[in-house]
Design an enzyme around this catalytic site. Structure first.
Site, short mmCIF file in Angstrom:
data_model
loop_
_atom_site.label_atom_id
_atom_site.label_comp_id
_atom_site.label_asym_id
_atom_site.label_seq_id
_atom_site.Cartn_x
_atom_site.Cartn_y
_atom_site.Cartn_z
N LYS A 114 42.86 47.87 40.79
CA LYS A 114 41.64 47.25 40.62
C LYS A 114 41.51 49.06 40.64
O LYS A 114 41.66 50.24 41.17
CB LYS A 114 40.36 47.18 41.58
CG LYS A 114 39.49 47.20 41.53
CD LYS A 114 39.26 45.87 40.66
CE LYS A 114 37.76 45.89 40.22
NZ LYS A 114 37.23 44.22 39.61
N GLY A 228 24.56 41.46 34.07
CA GLY A 228 25.58 42.38 32.88
C GLY A 228 26.60 41.37 32.49
O GLY A 228 26.41 40.14 31.90
N ASN A 229 28.28 42.24 32.65
CA ASN A 229 28.96 41.32 31.90
C ASN A 229 29.23 39.78 32.07
O ASN A 229 29.22 39.18 31.54
CB ASN A 229 30.24 41.80 32.07
CG ASN A 229 30.22 43.29 31.63
OD1 ASN A 229 29.51 44.02 30.87
ND2 ASN A 229 31.48 44.12 32.44
N GLY A 231 26.28 37.68 34.10
CA GLY A 231 25.16 36.84 34.04
C GLY A 231 24.56 36.80 33.07
O GLY A 231 24.20 35.35 32.77
N1 GLU Z 1 36.95 42.64 35.66
C1 GLU Z 1 37.44 41.55 35.49
C2 GLU Z 1 37.56 40.86 37.05
O1 GLU Z 1 37.43 41.16 38.15
C3 GLU Z 1 38.67 41.70 34.43
C4 GLU Z 1 39.39 42.52 34.88
C5 GLU Z 1 41.08 42.17 34.07
O2 GLU Z 1 40.96 41.94 32.74
O3 GLU Z 1 41.73 43.07 33.70
O4 GLU Z 1 38.23 39.70 36.79
#
Ligand code: GLU
Length: 430
Positions: A114, A228-229, A231
């Site tokens: 992350k 957001g992405n 919801g």
């Molecule tokens: N940010 C999204 C998650 O928390 C997607 C992560 C990704 O596609 O690598 O799962």
């Protein structure tokens, strides 16, 4: 970080400590090897960067960013990048841990990672956001790559930001590298279906959960926290189920209508007014984020940020199914309360795994230079996420048959942790 509200017991709210506590709970139930447990309690590598960004007034501002590789026993690190004013290393570490369990539960050949930058994109213009995105990638470029760590969007980042980052990364290398960052626009080989895949996966899980609870989703009432992405598309796709979204909120406020909200109208309005607190439509009442969580609905979808359902409000939740589309919206104390109350709380790293599952498809397509249709993407997503759901159910049943009642979250942890521990074991790490 502890929260003390009125009579409620102080509760741990540091996301990283929460992630460790969740692991500890699962480790105890499953009898995890002590050394494997110790390895899995900490991230393998963390990178903290401070980098300069040119602002619109000609000044240069220094931003702080992070990237964490949690555990790569099963493959390269994978996970999104958040742009958030309250970002900090502990949150990124927790999110990287949750990615580890997410990719393992979905059985993808990855480990968890992350990233994040402390910034407030609402106060920045597009050029500043582009400069920030490029600056961050220059700073962490040596820490990512298609075989090492693959980035993606998350809170307050999107496909345009992924495009700038891919461009900057390719410039650093001197050739196009599309497989280091997923969630890209399709013009530069993002996957079909990636834009709404988190919500799509969540609704496949909801379909299975509703079957389990014998709930008819047609006309079921849904409340969604977050626009957001995740919801926004959960709102959009809920229409396919015939369900009624009666409330939705963003970080500023929420709107409510018992008759059901009109997606097209509200999405257009939101794009115009920015924040829902400015909504003046007569067809919906205003509600606070707190009120939304406690509404009398069939399904509650927290799709915003961490620590929204805590020991202060878990006993007031009226939904029969909680679908955790955000990362970490339910604290461990709240998890116990919901489980005891018979509410079916589907855990985040199952529910929201659709995003990373389609990111995986994107990376596979980028590696092969061979591209799939949207239909193929959704079908394969459905197969993988439904299998994860069934793996969780089977684990709950296995433990129940041995006299132990465990929550879906603990069962999901057991499936995920077992796979990572087994990989570390055969590799000779313990
Ligand atoms: N940010 C999204 C998650 O928390 C997607 C992560 C990704 O596609 O690598 O799962």
């Amino acid at each position: 970080m502890m929260l003390n509200i009125g009579n409620f017991m102080a509760e741990e709210l540091d996301p990283f400590k929460i992630s460790q506590q969740q692991l500890d709970d699962a480790a105890e139930v499953m009898g995890l090897d002590k050394t494997a447990h110790a390895i899995l309690r900490e991230p393998m590598e963390t990178l903290v960067v401070n980098f300069p960004v040119k602002m619109r007034d000609g000044s240069v501002k220094i931003f702080k960013g992070f990237r964490v590789h949690y555990n790569d026993a099963r493959g390269p690190s994978k996970g999104g990048i958040r742009f958030h004013p309250q970002e900090n290393l502990d949150t990124v570490k927790a999110l990287a841990a949750w990615m580890t369990w997410k990719v393992s539960l979905a059985n993808l050949p990855y480990g968890g990672g992350k990233g994040g930058v402390i910034c407030d994109t609402k106060k920045m213009n597009q050029t500043e956001i582009e400069n920030l995105s490029r600056g961050y990638i220059r700073a962490i470029g040596r820490f990512i790559g298609p075989k090492v760590d693959i980035a993606a969007p998350d809170v307050y980042t999107n496909s345009q930001i992924m495009a700038w980052m891919t461009d900057e990364y390719s410039k650093m290398l001197g050739y196009n590298e599309f497989g280091a960052i997923t969630g890209k626009p399709t013009e530069i080989w993002g996957s079909e279906g990636r834009f709404n895949s988190t919500a799509m996966g969540g609704l496949y899980v909801l379909r299975e959960a509703a079957k389990l609870r014998k709930m008819n989703l047609k006309n079921a009432k849904i409340a969604i926290q977050g626009f957001g992405n995740a919801g926004k598309f959960a709102f959009d796709l809920s229409r396919n189920l015939g369900a009624k979204v009666v409330a939705i909120s963003d970080s500023s406020a929420g709107v409510y209508s018992p008759k059901g909200l009109d997606y097209d109208k509200l999405a257009a309005e939101k794009a115009k007014i920015g924040e829902l607190k400015n909504y003046t439509g007569k067809d919906a009442e205003k509600v606070s984020n707190e009120e939304l969580l406690e509404m009398d609905v069939d399904v509650l979808i927290p799709a915003a940020i961490e620590n929204q359902i805590t020991n202060a409000n878990a006993d007031k939740i009226k939904a029969k199914i909680v679908l955790e589309l955000a990362n970490g919206p339910v604290t461990p104390a709240a998890d116990k309360i919901l489980f005891e109350r018979g509410i079916l709380d589907m855990p985040d790293f199952l529910v929201n795994s659709g995003g990373v599952i389609v990111s995986y498809f994107e990376w596979v397509q980028n590696t092969q230079n061979y591209y799939w249709t949207e239909d193929e993407v959704y079908k394969r997503l459905d197969t993988i996420i439904t299998k994860s759901f069934n793996d969780v159910l089977a684990t709950q049943k296995k433990y129940k048959d041995n006299g132990k009642k465990i929550s879906p979250r603990t069962a999901a942890y057991i499936v995920a942790v077992e796979r990572v521990a087994a990989a570390m074991k055969v590799r000779g790490w313990y």
